[in-house]
Design an enzyme around this catalytic site. Structure first.
Site, PDB file in Angstrom:
ATOM      1  N   THR A   1       0.682  -1.330  -0.062  1.00  9.68           N
ATOM      2  CA  THR A   1      -0.400   0.322  -0.249  1.00  9.68           C
ATOM      3  C   THR A   1       1.155   1.279  -0.171  1.00  9.68           C
ATOM      4  O   THR A   1       1.827   1.180   0.917  1.00  9.68           O
ATOM      5  CB  THR A   1      -1.154   0.008   1.202  1.00  9.68           C
ATOM      6  OG1 THR A   1      -1.417  -1.040   0.934  1.00  9.68           O
ATOM      7  CG2 THR A   1      -1.373   1.684   1.636  1.00  9.68           C
TER       8      THR A   1
ATOM      9  N   GLY B   1      -8.839  -4.541   3.130  1.00 10.06           N
ATOM     10  CA  GLY B   1      -7.522  -5.026   3.301  1.00 10.06           C
ATOM     11  C   GLY B   1      -7.945  -3.405   4.728  1.00 10.06           C
ATOM     12  O   GLY B   1      -8.605  -2.736   5.271  1.00 10.06           O
TER      13      GLY B   1
ATOM     14  N   GLY C   1       0.677  -3.595   4.558  1.00 12.22           N
ATOM     15  CA  GLY C   1       1.634  -5.205   5.652  1.00 12.22           C
ATOM     16  C   GLY C   1      -0.021  -5.925   4.783  1.00 12.22           C
ATOM     17  O   GLY C   1      -1.100  -5.770   4.377  1.00 12.22           O
TER      18      GLY C   1
END
Lengths: 317, 317
Positions: B151, B181, B203
């Site tokens: 990201t 996410g 992550g």
């Protein structure tokens, strides 16, 4: 042994009564959460959760839900799911997934279907009629269309010391398609750590996610604050901060329970909740924001309950 | 006057260079975030953000993004948006909405279309070919299909003291449809308060949302910790806690900046980031988890950069 359950709004009470029986008999915390929330999802007269929930601006009922396990921090969540009988159960099942545990829109519904969850038309005739009337009213006057964001949010503790949290909501009435509130968002709608406690929120999701209050309350309990102290400090501090910085704070109400079964709530609007633990029988209370960052909590009156019952079942012309 | 910007991964660097020019000339914090992230979204060789991002298991590119204004706590977010050139710009526009500011799935794409955002096929031939190859590989072997969750997350401070945060991601490669996410989730993917500072994450989103680390880092900075102290404390404490309680902690890397332009990072994997402020020229660094809950930060080497450039542009057979 300690056990307990606390959940938002009067609508949670029947589920809390059942869950307290189960927890007293050493039922599991996650099972208590799922069963409590299913009861609310299944009841047709609650307009903001599950079956009977009010639809979005396009007339489609979209639902959000989440489940968190306080032992492992496992989280499952859905947002914008449709045609599914119990979103909380889908969320709980997703919490077992290491990847893809938060699913939205069609992808969420697809997951539910592929995993054998019961498909159901969740839009009742009554909810559809309320929507039609609102559409007419908005066309006539310049009303703000948004109303109703009574999420069920619940925290439980079982006799083994495990805790769980869950939420379920159909979101703002007349929301835009795909709108998501705080309910499926970790830290904002819910948070739980079995070694400390848990918290869950209801209110204007757009504002709740500005504060991450569920996480903050759990953190404060971890510092040794009682659930009531943690709720008062987190909620009223943020209410003031948001009022100053954003201009206005939407409605928000938080419930919390620690890992000894003690509980607390804080709210900036009139708010009902239901709670039971190893010492206290299941009861509904009424909470309001007091002065000096404290919460006023009183037992609910029969008068209030009667008026509520009448209101939720009033005929829709 | 202080100013600064920090962003995740080497891919952010070109945007950080441009944003630092703008911030030095009194550009606005939110503009710097939007421009930086647009640069990454527009570049076809970054496989995990915007144009050129890798698709989900069904071959569809779904994207998540969020924007937060640190002065007012306004948040806008999208998840599972498709066919839209700059998800960060849609998220920023949504942050101006009092209601319906987080939109998912078709509802998010619909909002973008109705508000005049540029429609674009975001799936490049290269990304499609990588997806085809992966589908073949999975059919042959029993590989875990999930990979890549880089990201772009960024925090900025302008010379007037305003701060902003933003994220954009195409999420896990081969994710299930509708998987979301941490990137669009307040407190997990990002958080910023102009009176304190901001933080952003990259992550494994499924694990990041178990920790609300962006919120926690900002909170620790609010207690007077430096950004580096706050990152080290929040990230490594949670890494250990999750390892103990969940069995394993996925990859996570956080960047933070306070309202004096000081910065910090912490990570449990090899991690690159780009940063600039009123004292330090834009530079790329390499971070790794050290011993004793500290982060090892070194300047990037030309060798690393050359290998990276070669890797992202390598022919796909």
């Amino acid at each position: 042994m300690s056990w307990g359950i606390i959940a938002t709004w009067r609508m949670a009470h029947d589920g809390v009564v059942q869950a307290s029986e189960s927890l007293r008999s050493n039922g599991q915390a996650g099972d208590a959460i799922e069963a409590t929330i299913q009861t609310v999802e299944d009841y047709p007269y609650y307009k903001s959760v599950g079956f009977g929930g009010l639809p979005n601006a396009e007339g489609i009922l979209e639902m959000d839900a989440a489940f968190m396990d306080g032992d492992t921090f496992k989280i499952g969540a859905v947002a914008g799911i449709t045609d599914t009988k119990n979103p909380i159960s889908v969320a709980r099942k997703l919490s077992d997934e290491k990847f893809n545990s938060f699913r939205v829109g069609e992808g969420a519904t697809k997951y539910a279907m592929l995993n054998g969850f019961e498909r159901k038309n969740m839009l009742t005739q009554r909810a559809h009629r309320i929507w039609e009337k609102r559409v007419e009213e908005i066309a006539k006057s310049n009303l703000s269309p948004y109303d109703g964001h009574d999420t069920i949010g619940a925290i439980s503790l079982d006799t083994k010391g495990s805790m769980a949290a869950g939420t379920s909501s159909s979101g703002l009435f007349m929301k835009k398609p795909g709108r998501v509130g705080d309910s499926p968002l970790s830290g904002s709608g819910f948070y739980v750590d079995s070694e400390i406690g848990g918290a869950s929120a209801t209110g204007l999701g757009e504002d709740l996610m500005k504060g991450c209050l569920a996480y903050e309350i759990v953190r404060l309990m971890g510092e040794g604050k009682t659930p009531q102290e943690a709720c008062d400090q987190a909620v009223y501090t943020f209410h003031d901060k948001l009022t100053k910085r954003y201009g206005k704070a939407g409605a928000f109400s938080l419930v919390a329970m620690n890992n000894a079964g003690q509980w607390g709530v804080a709210t900036n609007v009139e708010f009902t909740f239901s709670v039971a633990n190893h010492r206290e029988k299941p009861a509904i209370y009424l909470a309001n924001m007091g002065e000096n960052h404290q919460t006023i909590i009183e037992p609910i009156t029969q008068e209030w309950l009667d008026a509520y019952e009448k209101r939720i079942k009033a005929p829709i012309d």
